[in-house]
Scaffold this motif. Structure first.
Motif, PDB file in Angstrom:
ATOM      1  N   ASN A 143       0.825  -1.203   0.155  1.00  0.00           N
ATOM      2  CA  ASN A 143       0.105  -0.022  -0.021  1.00  0.00           C
ATOM      3  C   ASN A 143       0.822   1.271  -0.048  1.00  0.00           C
ATOM      4  N   TYR A 180     -10.930  -3.676  -1.199  1.00  0.00           N
ATOM      5  CA  TYR A 180      -9.803  -3.791  -2.083  1.00  0.00           C
ATOM      6  C   TYR A 180     -10.043  -4.476  -3.385  1.00  0.00           C
ATOM      7  N   ARG A 197      -8.218   0.729  -4.391  1.00  0.00           N
ATOM      8  CA  ARG A 197      -8.388   0.588  -2.775  1.00  0.00           C
ATOM      9  C   ARG A 197      -9.465   1.837  -2.646  1.00  0.00           C
TER      10      ARG A 197
END
Length: 501
Positions: free
Chosen positions: A126, A377, A479
């Motif tokens: 991330n 996600y 995301r």
């Protein structure tokens, strides 16, 4: 009530575990890179390695019954998140003092960087948030957590010993204002000091993950200021003052947690599970499952005897683990949600209840995941025609006008690209790994948005919307933090991806 896991005979190696376990490759007090909402490559941790499975012991029984092994598998699925969380805690608290990847129990671990293409020790990292963590031990004292007021997304996920999300604090939860929390275990009977908000935990072991929005490397200093205002200590230390105690370092705990769990024999595994369930009692809704496991002496206060598994215990145990992921995937297929060419793990992720197979699958493939109400996600591996995405082509990712990912106040979204072979970020000349709602983008006249996925730099007027890839295959992760109901219920349509002409 679903208390048994019906299994099917499929073969697939165990896959993916969230990045928090990657620090297992480093030593005590190491500063190896760490990030959340990402996964490690556990191919080297395949359950087919029989050298990692010890015999259950001498037995007068030639073979255990199919019914016994069905109960063993059910009990394994039930306890797997508990064992993996324990192993991860032991690794991440295996240090004398706090670093960016480890800290003693009841102290903060603060990551201090964002992932780049050089972050090869993690996969699907991330690049939106910086992570802070606390591993709770509430067996002897309550723990005080202080958080500062924040003007950005700063969300605190609180999980029990079984990876169930017990609370969301901060953004998306109670307040963005400064707050002092008192985390108490199941046996706590003390007073709640004035000015503290109690967070009552059903287990003595717990896991806190703080996700703080970071708008690039130039913003890390601001994130660090927020982190420095977070404190964690036992209630006694908080009231009496003083410095937190140093931890300890045992080189034997410098393992990769998943490897450690898979190396346990049946007797080692279930003896540890029984011990952990004594300190971390299963929930009331687990009563039926726990009652069924008692037949093989798995449960709080019980003593497991590996002899019940017979002389072929090692071979059967290895076969069970080898088939596990495929069986869990099939058992929980109903929870995989599709939106066009994208898919994601849906409800009740992180709020599992008695969906034990789903809980175990997420421990393997999304350890520490948020509830859907906090984050989605979405993964995409193909274009609209079903062809795998490849850097040998150029693509346009298209959001219709008024169809950007819908988020609540303080929510945000991003699209990140990864190499399909390694799940790593893709090295590129402009060091751009994602495009998000904070990017300086050029929108079309009708309000729609095009993102250009290609290896070669596009025309100058398209560079702001360029998400670089290389010549190999790739996939995308969309995301969405704090998604609206429109996003979670399928009303909103995910973007399309078409090959450029």
């Amino acid at each position: 009530m679903k208390t048994r896991i019906r299994t099917r005979s499929l073969s697939l190696l165990l896959i993916m575990i969230i990045i928090f376990t990657t620090v297992g490759m480093a030593g005590c007090g190491s500063t190896a890179s760490s990030d959340a909402d990402s996964t490690t490559d556990s191919a080297s941790a395949s359950a087919t390695d029989e050298d990692g499975i010890s015999e259950a012991g001498d037995s007068d029984t030639d073979t255990a019954t199919d019914e016994t092994w069905a109960l063993v598998k059910d009990a394994y699925v039930f306890t797997f998140p508990l064992i993996l969380e324990y192993a991860t805690k032991e690794k991440m608290t295996n240090t004398v003092t706090a670093t960016s990847t480890q800290a003693p129990v009841n102290q903060f671990i603060h990551a201090d960087s964002l992932a780049t293409a050089d972050s090869t020790d993690v996969v699907t990292p991330n690049v939106d948030t910086v992570y802070s963590q606390v591993w709770l031990d509430l067996s002897e004292d309550a723990v005080v957590i202080e958080k500062p007021a924040t003007d950005r997304y700063c969300s605190i996920e609180v999980m029990d010993a079984y990876t169930n999300c017990m609370a969301i604090l901060g953004t998306g939860g109670d307040t963005s204002d400064a707050c002092t929390y008192l985390f108490t275990g199941p046996d706590y009977d003390g007073e709640i000091p004035e000015g503290m908000t109690q967070v009552s935990m059903p287990t003595n072991m717990g896991w806190i993950i703080v996700r703080t929005l970071c708008e690039g490397t130039e913003d890390l200093e601001n994130v660090a200021a927020i982190q420095s205002a977070m404190t964690a200590s036992t209630l006694t230390l908080y009231q009496e003052g003083g410095e937190p105690a140093e931890g300890t370092c045992d080189e034997d705990k410098n393992y990769t947690p998943l490897n450690y769990v898979l190396s346990l024999s049946p007797t080692e595994y279930f003896t540890l599970a029984n011990d952990l369930m004594n300190e971390n009692p299963p929930a009331e809704e687990d009563a039926d499952a726990i009652a069924s496991f008692a037949e093989i002496n798995v449960g709080p206060g019980l003593a497991f005897d590996g002899d019940i598994l017979g002389t072929e215990a090692s071979e059967n145990w290895t076969a069970m683990l080898t088939d596990l992921t495929a069986e869990l995937s099939e058992e929980t297929a109903e929870f995989s949600v599709e939106n066009g060419i994208w898919s994601f793990y849906g409800y009740p992720i992180a709020e599992f209840g008695t969906e034990y197979a789903y809980r175990a699958l997420i421990a393997l493939g999304g350890f520490g995941a948020n509830p859907v109400s906090m984050a989605m996600y979405l993964k995409c591996k193909t274009d609209e025609d079903g062809n795998p995405l490849s850097g040998g082509h150029s693509y346009v990712l298209h959001f219709e006008a008024d169809a950007l990912p819908p988020v609540e106040e303080d929510g945000f979204w991003s699209v990140t690209v990864y190499d399909s072979e390694t799940d790593a970020l893709i090295d590129n000349a402009i060091d751009r790994y994602c495009i998000n709602d904070r990017s300086e983008l050029q929108y079309n006249e009708d309000g729609s948005l095009d993102i250009y996925l290609q290896a070669e730099e596009p025309e100058e007027d398209q560079v702001s919307n360029w998400l670089p890839v290389d010549e190999g295959s790739f996939h995308l992760m969309l995301r969405i933090y704090l998604p609206t109901n429109e996003a979670t219920d399928g009303t909103w349509s995910a973007p399309t991806i078409t090959m450029a002409e």
